[in-house]
Write a protein that holds these residues in place. Structure first.
Motif, PDB file in Angstrom:
ATOM      1  N   VAL A  46      -9.605  44.857  12.636  1.00 58.11           N
ATOM      2  CA  VAL A  46      -8.567  44.575  11.775  1.00 58.11           C
ATOM      3  C   VAL A  46      -8.679  44.856  10.346  1.00 58.11           C
ATOM      4  O   VAL A  46      -8.160  45.733   9.592  1.00 58.11           O
ATOM      5  CB  VAL A  46      -7.535  43.446  12.357  1.00 58.11           C
ATOM      6  CG1 VAL A  46      -6.343  43.408  11.383  1.00 58.11           C
ATOM      7  CG2 VAL A  46      -7.422  43.500  13.791  1.00 58.11           C
ATOM      8  N   LEU A  63      -0.090  51.697   8.959  1.00 58.36           N
ATOM      9  CA  LEU A  63      -0.242  50.449   9.248  1.00 58.36           C
ATOM     10  C   LEU A  63       1.079  49.973  10.122  1.00 58.36           C
ATOM     11  O   LEU A  63       0.994  49.144  11.318  1.00 58.36           O
ATOM     12  CB  LEU A  63      -0.455  49.507   7.970  1.00 58.36           C
ATOM     13  CG  LEU A  63      -1.950  49.683   7.606  1.00 58.36           C
ATOM     14  CD1 LEU A  63      -2.001  48.796   6.390  1.00 58.36           C
ATOM     15  CD2 LEU A  63      -2.951  49.363   8.540  1.00 58.36           C
ATOM     16  N   LEU A  64       2.135  50.470   9.670  1.00 61.07           N
ATOM     17  CA  LEU A  64       3.340  49.858  10.204  1.00 61.07           C
ATOM     18  C   LEU A  64       3.864  50.519  11.540  1.00 61.07           C
ATOM     19  O   LEU A  64       4.296  50.104  12.422  1.00 61.07           O
ATOM     20  CB  LEU A  64       4.612  50.364   9.177  1.00 61.07           C
ATOM     21  CG  LEU A  64       4.739  49.474   8.151  1.00 61.07           C
ATOM     22  CD1 LEU A  64       5.896  50.259   7.072  1.00 61.07           C
ATOM     23  CD2 LEU A  64       4.789  48.210   8.147  1.00 61.07           C
ATOM     24  N   LEU A  67       1.463  48.755  13.991  1.00 57.98           N
ATOM     25  CA  LEU A  67       1.941  47.674  14.351  1.00 57.98           C
ATOM     26  C   LEU A  67       3.166  47.436  15.143  1.00 57.98           C
ATOM     27  O   LEU A  67       3.136  46.798  16.195  1.00 57.98           O
ATOM     28  CB  LEU A  67       2.421  46.825  13.013  1.00 57.98           C
ATOM     29  CG  LEU A  67       3.102  45.636  13.060  1.00 57.98           C
ATOM     30  CD1 LEU A  67       2.174  44.541  13.703  1.00 57.98           C
ATOM     31  CD2 LEU A  67       3.629  45.133  11.890  1.00 57.98           C
ATOM     32  N   VAL A  68       4.047  48.694  15.077  1.00 60.94           N
ATOM     33  CA  VAL A  68       4.948  48.975  15.926  1.00 60.94           C
ATOM     34  C   VAL A  68       4.498  49.361  17.268  1.00 60.94           C
ATOM     35  O   VAL A  68       5.046  48.745  18.273  1.00 60.94           O
ATOM     36  CB  VAL A  68       5.941  50.191  15.468  1.00 60.94           C
ATOM     37  CG1 VAL A  68       6.938  50.311  16.487  1.00 60.94           C
ATOM     38  CG2 VAL A  68       6.681  49.646  14.309  1.00 60.94           C
ATOM     39  N   TYR A  70       1.437  48.284  18.506  1.00 61.12           N
ATOM     40  CA  TYR A  70       0.963  47.118  19.183  1.00 61.12           C
ATOM     41  C   TYR A  70       2.126  46.171  19.716  1.00 61.12           C
ATOM     42  O   TYR A  70       1.763  45.719  20.977  1.00 61.12           O
ATOM     43  CB  TYR A  70       0.159  46.562  18.294  1.00 61.12           C
ATOM     44  CG  TYR A  70      -0.415  45.400  18.459  1.00 61.12           C
ATOM     45  CD1 TYR A  70      -1.846  45.088  19.329  1.00 61.12           C
ATOM     46  CD2 TYR A  70      -0.270  44.155  18.009  1.00 61.12           C
ATOM     47  CE1 TYR A  70      -2.325  44.077  19.689  1.00 61.12           C
ATOM     48  CE2 TYR A  70      -0.688  43.043  18.353  1.00 61.12           C
ATOM     49  CZ  TYR A  70      -1.876  42.883  19.397  1.00 61.12           C
ATOM     50  OH  TYR A  70      -2.150  41.593  19.742  1.00 61.12           O
ATOM     51  N   VAL A  71       3.058  46.053  18.861  1.00 62.93           N
ATOM     52  CA  VAL A  71       3.873  45.235  19.295  1.00 62.93           C
ATOM     53  C   VAL A  71       4.820  45.399  20.537  1.00 62.93           C
ATOM     54  O   VAL A  71       5.006  44.483  21.652  1.00 62.93           O
ATOM     55  CB  VAL A  71       5.059  44.834  18.241  1.00 62.93           C
ATOM     56  CG1 VAL A  71       6.302  44.142  18.773  1.00 62.93           C
ATOM     57  CG2 VAL A  71       4.332  44.023  16.995  1.00 62.93           C
TER      58      VAL A  71
END
Length: 824
Positions: A46, A63-64, A67-68, A70-71
């Protein structure tokens, strides 16, 4: 005698030796160390990704986005694991889970007519290891070679690397048996299936592994036992299918886990669901033959109960799925309409919460009881998952009882929203005269309701594609083709499965086509060799011929134009008119079972006026001279020895297969095969169909076939080359003359040709149809030219409906003076 004291139970820890204790401690320490190392490298990865993003000046949006994803994946996996854990817990201990969570109660709790089936679940649990062994052998020994043969040679290394069905068998949550409101020779049973497995199945393709595990399937399966017979095993056959699409879920393993992403996951799940629907969701079903004399084809493809025409008109007060910065917004709604495996979608209406679609769809209904009309409204979001705006389900049986449903329906699972639909139940009529009325009604609906004229139809064509014979081989290599059949009617095309390396493929498939105007449309047939990607045969059938056939059914072989002169396809074509009117005369009773020795009190209605051969196959008897054949249910078909027989799935030699399809070989080409006497005058009999078309103002005459024709005198083979010449008396000119094709070397010729005479109904009372059966002869031939004649007085026939009758042929001299009248 002293009783021994019971031993005090000791724990495994007290019995464990010091060496074992040290080994286990070392394993625990190694495991903890491995976890620490894995956690370190994950965090390092990471940090490295963040550093690389800044170093290479990537946009923070990446990155966003990561993140989306991954969540979403973590939440999705957590929800799925929870669902699977609950389902597996129910499968292991239903009672305990029900007491802990009362929302997921089985249907037998709510409905008193649904019964528990614990004894069945106990049997399945005991059988499950043996079922697992059977499935493993089936996949490895049968399915795997078939898949490998169908794949390109570059991907020929396909194999199942792991097949584990797990320890959790399917459970039956409830059973409902229907014995009322069904026929007396059948039993309906609905099973609530809950399969929450811990299976793990992997395949290997070119060294890469793909797998699936924790497969879940929930749905209502219907089992129909029919016909009930008066001999062991008392049940002639079974049909197994899902009434509606079952709920399906699963986890992916190995490289297939790469598909577990937004969009790809939904696509993969829909593909799996479509494959299940193609096998056993109505109209598809799995037939099981339990008695030898049961017609498997009718068991697998019974005639539909009707057609449901659904007009999706509009919706109002829908949820605003697209909210802007000002708090106001709208949706881009569309509707998915589904019945069983059949699904249609309306167009998308942009920026509105009150869309107007005015689109109509038609569904073929095989089982109205238990099936639902489902409507799901969604908001179109390009690039994202479409938001749901609500859904509604309507029982098809309730629409059938009302005839028409025209209402605003409140959507479920949302706070507001309604949809306006109009659903009409349509019966299937076998009366050609009903077609003219319904075609007029269709045009009226198109005009009054502003519906696209291509979306509603006047008739339904049902095609039972059985097989083909004598297909051509490759010209140079003489290799056998791998044929598939392509059937096209208008804008609709259906393609059969591929049968590898054979010139006599057996498809045994069923297709349905909606028909706008049977008088003008043609069913086009094409046979393709999937190896060479070339067309090896073509053919066509005018639906006009079906309108003139008895019961609007053709059950026969159809010639295919190819490099082989004898190429043909065996099909059963059934045409039915769609009408909102009910008529008991249109109801058909399908005889699935032919009893070799019918007895009084049998629970199965057996056909009368028909004999059976030694194999139990029905053979129609020819009626007495001058009377209609009440036993011949299929106009335009060949004699029964050439009618398509249902071919069982049991292995058989090529000779047996051919004999099942074409009947036993005759003693000589074209000779009689068990069709009765050669008529009153000993020269043969002819089968004709008469009908008067009010729409075209003409008399329609169909010449079907001749049986037991007397051989032509002077023919060296003892046969004949017959054709028929017709005149509509008193006219005997070129306008009145009609002529069939010549059938070479045959005493049972089949013509199946249609002719029309433009006359009024008033003129028919004074008209007589003269038919002369002639033998084609050469210029210097001494063979007999006229083989027989018949005179039909049209004033004695009821031409208001299609009437199929047999007429005796008479010698030339006697026929001219005698009119052969037949009772209607």
């Amino acid at each position: 005698m002293a009783t021994p004291k019971p031993e005090t139970p000791t724990t495994s820890k007290s019995k464990e030796s010091p060496s074992h204790s040290q080994q286990r401690k070392a394993v625990v320490e190694d495991t903890l160390l491995l976890n620490v190392v894995q956690a370190y490298f994950k965090k390092a990865a990471v940090v490295l990704a963040v550093w690389a993003t800044g170093y290479f000046r990537f946009s923070p949006s990446w990155l966003l986005l990561g993140l989306v994803v991954y969540v979403w994946k973590e939440r999705h996996n957590a929800a799925k694991k929870n669902t699977i854990a609950i389902a597996q817990a129910i499968a292991r201990d239903e009672k305990g889970v029900i007491l802990a969570k009362v929302e997921d109660l089985p249907s037998w709790v709510y409905f008193p007519d649904v019964e528990r089936a614990e004894w069945v679940n106990k049997m399945i649990d005991q059988l499950w290891p043996y079922i697992g062994d059977y499935v493993r052998k089936l996949l490895q020994e049968s399915i795997e070679p078939q898949i490998r043969a169908s794949l390109p040679s570059s991907i020929g290394s396909f194999r199942f690397s792991k097949i584990e069905l797990g320890d959790i068998p399917p459970r039956i949550g409830g059973v409902k048996v229907y014995t009322s409101q069904v026929r007396r020779d059948e039993i309906y049973m609905d099973l609530e299936i809950n399969y929450a497995s811990d299976c793990n199945i992997s395949v290997q393709v070119k060294g890469m592994n793909f797998g699936i595990k924790n497969f879940i399937l929930r749905g209502t399966m219907r089992v129909i036992f029919r016909p009930l017979i008066n001999k062991t095993p008392l049940i002639g056959g079974m049909s197994v299918f899902f009434l509606n699409n079952p709920e399906v879920d699963f986890d992916l393993t190995s490289l297939a886990n790469a598909f577990d992403l937004p969009g790809l996951s939904d696509m993969l799940h829909s593909i799996v669901q479509e494959q299940i629907a193609a096998i056993m969701v109505l109209p598809n079903r799995i037939p099981i033959q339990m008695a030898s004399n049961v017609d498997v084809r009718k068991l697998k493809y019974p005639q539909p109960q009707g057609v449901l025409r659904v007009h999706v008109i509009e919706a109002r007060d829908l949820k605003k799925a697209d909210i802007g910065l000002t708090g106001k917004g709208k949706s881009d709604p569309y509707t998915i309409v589904t019945v069983g495996a059949q699904s249609f979608q309306t167009r998308v209406i942009d920026n509105t919460v009150s869309p107007v679609w005015d689109e109509a769809f038609e569904f073929v209904i095989d089982e109205r009881d238990g099936q639902f009309l489902n409507l799901v409204l969604r908001d179109k979001d390009p690039g994202n998952k479409d938001d749901e705006l609500g859904s509604i389900s309507v029982e098809i049986s309730s629409i059938f009882e009302k005839g028409t449903l025209d209402e605003w329906l409140t959507l479920d699972d949302v706070k507001k929203g309604m949809v306006h639909i109009r659903a009409v139940w349509l019966y299937l009529a076998n009366d050609p005269l009903e077609l003219d009325r319904q075609m007029s009604n269709v045009m009226t609906q198109v005009r009054d309701l502003a519906i696209d004229e291509d979306s509603i139809h006047s008739a339904l064509l049902i095609v039972n594609l059985d097989s083909a014979l004598d297909l051509p081989r490759g010209k140079k290599t003489l290799a056998e083709p791998s044929p598939s059949a392509v059937l096209t009617l208008g804008q609709t095309t259906h393609e059969s499965a591929v049968r590898a390396a054979t010139t006599e493929p057996r498809w045994e498939e069923n297709f349905r086509f909606f028909v706008a105007n049977p008088s003008l449309q043609t069913l086009e047939m094409e046979i393709r060799d999937t190896k060479t990607k070339k067309t090896i045969g073509v053919g066509a059938v005018r639906l006009k011929e079906l309108m003139n056939a008895e019961q609007m059914i053709l059950d026969q072989k159809f010639h295919i134009k190819s490099d082989e002169p004898n190429s043909c396809m065996y099909m059963t074509l059934v045409l039915r008119v769609l009408t909102p009117e009910s008529n008991p005369e249109w109801l058909e009773s399908e005889h699935l079972y032919k009893d070799d020795s019918p007895e009084e009190g049998s629970s199965v209605d057996t056909p009368t006026k028909a004999g059976t051969d030694k194999a139990g196959t029905s053979v129609d008897t020819v009626p007495t001279a001058g009377h209609p054949d009440s036993t011949d249910k299929t106009a335009g078909s060949d004699i029964k020895s050439e009618t398509i027989k249902s071919v069982s799935s049991s292995p058989a030699s090529e000779t047996e297969v051919r004999q099942r399809r074409t009947g036993p070989p005759p003693s000589a080409p074209g000779s009689s095969v068990s069709v009765g006497e050669a008529g009153r005058f000993g020269v043969g009999r002819i089968q004709l169909t008469f009908r008067y078309s009010l729409q075209r103002q003409c008399l329609v005459v169909v010449i079907h076939k001749i049986v037991d024709l007397k051989p032509a005198e002077g023919d060296s083979k003892g046969l004949a080359d017959p054709y028929i010449k017709m005149y509509l008396l008193p006219d005997r000119d070129s306008k009145s003359k009609r002529k069939t094709d010549v059938v070479k070397d045959n005493l049972n010729p089949v013509f199946d040709q249609t002719f029309e005479y433009g006359v009024s109904t008033a003129e028919l009372a004074n008209r007589t149809l003269e038919l002369t059966v002639k033998n084609e002869t050469g210029m210097f031939s001494s063979s007999q030219s006229v083989l027989g004649m018949a005179m039909v007085d049209l004033s004695t026939l009821d031409t208001s409906k299609a009437t199929t009758q047999w007429f005796d042929l008479a010698p030339e001299n006697s026929a001219k003076a005698t009119s052969l009248e037949s009772d209607v």
